[in-house]
Design an enzyme around this catalytic site. Sequence first.
Site, PDB file in Angstrom:
ATOM      1  N   ASP A  36      49.765  42.810  43.897  1.00 62.89           N
ATOM      2  CA  ASP A  36      49.324  43.695  42.830  1.00 62.89           C
ATOM      3  C   ASP A  36      50.560  44.276  42.137  1.00 62.89           C
ATOM      4  O   ASP A  36      51.519  44.655  42.806  1.00 62.89           O
ATOM      5  CB  ASP A  36      48.454  44.821  43.409  1.00 62.89           C
ATOM      6  CG  ASP A  36      47.694  45.581  42.349  1.00 62.89           C
ATOM      7  OD1 ASP A  36      48.355  46.223  41.504  1.00 62.89           O
ATOM      8  OD2 ASP A  36      46.460  45.553  42.360  1.00 62.89           O
ATOM      9  N   ILE A  37      50.524  44.372  40.802  1.00 62.80           N
ATOM     10  CA  ILE A  37      51.696  44.895  40.081  1.00 62.80           C
ATOM     11  C   ILE A  37      51.784  46.418  40.144  1.00 62.80           C
ATOM     12  O   ILE A  37      52.815  46.988  39.816  1.00 62.80           O
ATOM     13  CB  ILE A  37      51.742  44.420  38.611  1.00 62.80           C
ATOM     14  CG1 ILE A  37      50.532  44.910  37.829  1.00 62.80           C
ATOM     15  CG2 ILE A  37      51.894  42.912  38.545  1.00 62.80           C
ATOM     16  CD1 ILE A  37      50.647  44.694  36.331  1.00 62.80           C
ATOM     17  N   ASN A  94      35.555  45.997  43.949  1.00 65.14           N
ATOM     18  CA  ASN A  94      34.717  46.829  43.089  1.00 65.14           C
ATOM     19  C   ASN A  94      33.801  45.919  42.277  1.00 65.14           C
ATOM     20  O   ASN A  94      34.226  44.876  41.795  1.00 65.14           O
ATOM     21  CB  ASN A  94      35.594  47.681  42.167  1.00 65.14           C
ATOM     22  CG  ASN A  94      36.503  48.595  42.944  1.00 65.14           C
ATOM     23  OD1 ASN A  94      36.110  49.170  43.949  1.00 65.14           O
ATOM     24  ND2 ASN A  94      37.741  48.719  42.501  1.00 65.14           N
ATOM     25  N   VAL A 103      38.892  44.864  35.984  1.00 59.12           N
ATOM     26  CA  VAL A 103      39.042  43.517  35.434  1.00 59.12           C
ATOM     27  C   VAL A 103      37.766  42.733  35.740  1.00 59.12           C
ATOM     28  O   VAL A 103      37.375  42.621  36.902  1.00 59.12           O
ATOM     29  CB  VAL A 103      40.270  42.793  36.048  1.00 59.12           C
ATOM     30  CG1 VAL A 103      40.400  41.389  35.480  1.00 59.12           C
ATOM     31  CG2 VAL A 103      41.539  43.602  35.797  1.00 59.12           C
ATOM     32  N   HIS A 107      37.756  40.037  42.230  1.00 56.78           N
ATOM     33  CA  HIS A 107      39.014  40.135  42.959  1.00 56.78           C
ATOM     34  C   HIS A 107      38.815  41.016  44.181  1.00 56.78           C
ATOM     35  O   HIS A 107      38.068  41.978  44.147  1.00 56.78           O
ATOM     36  CB  HIS A 107      40.160  40.643  42.081  1.00 56.78           C
ATOM     37  CG  HIS A 107      39.902  41.927  41.372  1.00 56.78           C
ATOM     38  ND1 HIS A 107      39.027  42.035  40.304  1.00 56.78           N
ATOM     39  CD2 HIS A 107      40.415  43.154  41.554  1.00 56.78           C
ATOM     40  CE1 HIS A 107      39.018  43.285  39.863  1.00 56.78           C
ATOM     41  NE2 HIS A 107      39.848  43.992  40.617  1.00 56.78           N
ATOM     42  N   HIS A 109      40.905  43.247  46.942  1.00 53.41           N
ATOM     43  CA  HIS A 109      42.161  43.911  47.273  1.00 53.41           C
ATOM     44  C   HIS A 109      42.331  43.871  48.790  1.00 53.41           C
ATOM     45  O   HIS A 109      41.412  44.230  49.514  1.00 53.41           O
ATOM     46  CB  HIS A 109      42.126  45.387  46.863  1.00 53.41           C
ATOM     47  CG  HIS A 109      41.945  45.625  45.405  1.00 53.41           C
ATOM     48  ND1 HIS A 109      42.995  45.953  44.575  1.00 53.41           N
ATOM     49  CD2 HIS A 109      40.830  45.609  44.633  1.00 53.41           C
ATOM     50  CE1 HIS A 109      42.534  46.136  43.352  1.00 53.41           C
ATOM     51  NE2 HIS A 109      41.230  45.939  43.354  1.00 53.41           N
TER      52      HIS A 109
END
Length: 123
Positions: A36-37, A94, A103, A107, A109
């Site tokens: 993750d950025i 989420n 987004v 995805h 996490h």
Amino acid sequence: MASKSYDPNNVFARILRGEIPNKTVLETEHVLAFHDIQPLAPIHILVIPKGAYVDMDDFTANASDTEITALFRTVGDIARQVGAAEPGYRIISNCGAAARQDVPHLHIHILGGHDLGRMVKPD
């Protein structure tokens, strides 16, 4: 069942097309995992399917058994690879606006690297 409306210009779709660079942890036929950025923990890795799925609801309703297995197996493989399996890690996905999904591409996490505390209470 038809997929939810998918935005092919979302940031993860652009990463999958190679338009945006990422720090890849693992890539398979069906899955991409990358750092993750804006990490929220010492270990913060995102795992995404390569297919166009909006969220977990869309994915579990429409993905093939092979894609579903690949995604979840990769989550476990990554957690072990980065040393998060011991002492423990959290996975979060989420789903929708009320869950604050930022987004519109599924995805997961993977968070770890220290004690993450208890889950937060609603506002």
